[in-house]
Design an enzyme around this catalytic site. Structure first.
Site, short mmCIF file in Angstrom:
data_model
loop_
_atom_site.label_atom_id
_atom_site.label_comp_id
_atom_site.label_asym_id
_atom_site.label_seq_id
_atom_site.Cartn_x
_atom_site.Cartn_y
_atom_site.Cartn_z
NE ARG A 105 1.16 -15.59 -8.69
CZ ARG A 105 1.10 -14.86 -9.89
NH1 ARG A 105 1.95 -14.44 -10.72
NH2 ARG A 105 -0.10 -14.12 -10.15
CB THR A 109 7.53 -12.60 -2.95
OG1 THR A 109 7.06 -13.66 -2.60
CG2 THR A 109 8.22 -12.19 -1.59
CG ASP A 201 -8.33 -22.23 -13.54
OD1 ASP A 201 -7.92 -21.13 -13.07
OD2 ASP A 201 -8.49 -23.24 -13.10
N1 URA Z 1 -3.46 -22.36 -15.36
C1 URA Z 1 -4.64 -22.44 -15.98
O1 URA Z 1 -5.30 -23.34 -15.65
N2 URA Z 1 -4.66 -22.16 -17.11
C2 URA Z 1 -3.82 -21.32 -17.71
O2 URA Z 1 -4.09 -20.77 -19.02
C3 URA Z 1 -2.64 -21.02 -17.27
C4 URA Z 1 -2.45 -21.43 -15.95
#
Ligand code: URA
Length: 210
Positions: A105, A109, A201
């Site tokens: 990302r 932007t 995550d």
């Molecule tokens: N990516 C992840 O690994 N977990 C999330 O909750 C959102 C994006």
């Protein structure tokens, strides 16, 4: 429910997903569960594969037996978390071709920028399944699907483990022709773009990087 969005509500999928969500589940267990669940999700996402028939001989007689038609399907993993879904799917479909898309990302932007892309040839003749465990904002998933379209893919599906309503809306708006298969649609995204209740995550949990 939108016909193009399938929630795989099979009890085994839901049970495994609950174990994955729990914060104390170890990296080893998380990985193993992801492998098992991706196999079950792959079963659902490939439901529409075309069949033809082949003349074969059983020990008793000849028959026209169903067999997959056309070129091998292509699995496209969005790095890095997509790789966790890949292993289980490849157990079910070992002959699938595999591609990788890397996106980051842009901090200014906030738009996804491609840093890696290597995909199988002749995408236009294959079913293309783009995989990423988390459909959160949808930014990277939408960009990855667009990339596959730019490379000629016409028959694309998106497979994830968990989706946020925001990500689904974004994908449906950008790519209404792309069916989505997921194990669950959660409540919402938090201010950091994480799915709630979610599982945290996905990359960190499968690779043990946190
Ligand atoms: N990516 C992840 O690994 N977990 C999330 O909750 C959102 C994006």
């Amino acid at each position: 429910m939108d016909q193009q969005v399938t929630v795989v509500d099979h009890p085994l999928v839901q049970h495994k997903l609950t174990l994955m969500r729990e914060k104390d589940t170890s990296t080893a267990s998380f990985r193993q569960l992801l492998r098992e669940i991706s196999l079950l999700l792959a079963y659902e996402v490939t439901r529409g594969l075309d069949l033809t028939t082949k003349r074969i001989e059983t020990p008793l007689c000849e028959m026209d037996a169903p067999i997959l038609e056309g070129k091998k399907l292509a699995l496209i993993s969005i790095l890095r978390a997509g790789n966790g879904l890949l292993d289980g799917i490849l157990e079910l479909i070992p002959a699938a071709r595999v591609g990788f898309v890397g996106l980051y990302r842009d901090p200014e932007t906030l738009q996804p920028v491609q840093y890696y892309c290597k995909v199988p040839a002749e995408l236009e003749d294959r079913m293309v399944i783009v995989v990423d465990p988390m459909l959160a904002t949808g930014n990277s998933s939408v960009a990855a699907v667009q990339l596959m379209k730019d490379k000629g893919a016409k028959n694309i599906r998106f497979l994830c483990l968990l989706a946020a309503p925001e990500g689904i809306a974004r994908m449906r708006a950008a790519h209404p022709d792309v069916p989505i298969v997921t194990a669950a649609i959660d409540s919402h995204l938090n201010d950091h773009g994480y799915i709630v209740p979610g599982l945290g995550d996905a990359g960190d949990r499968m690779f043990g990087t946190k």
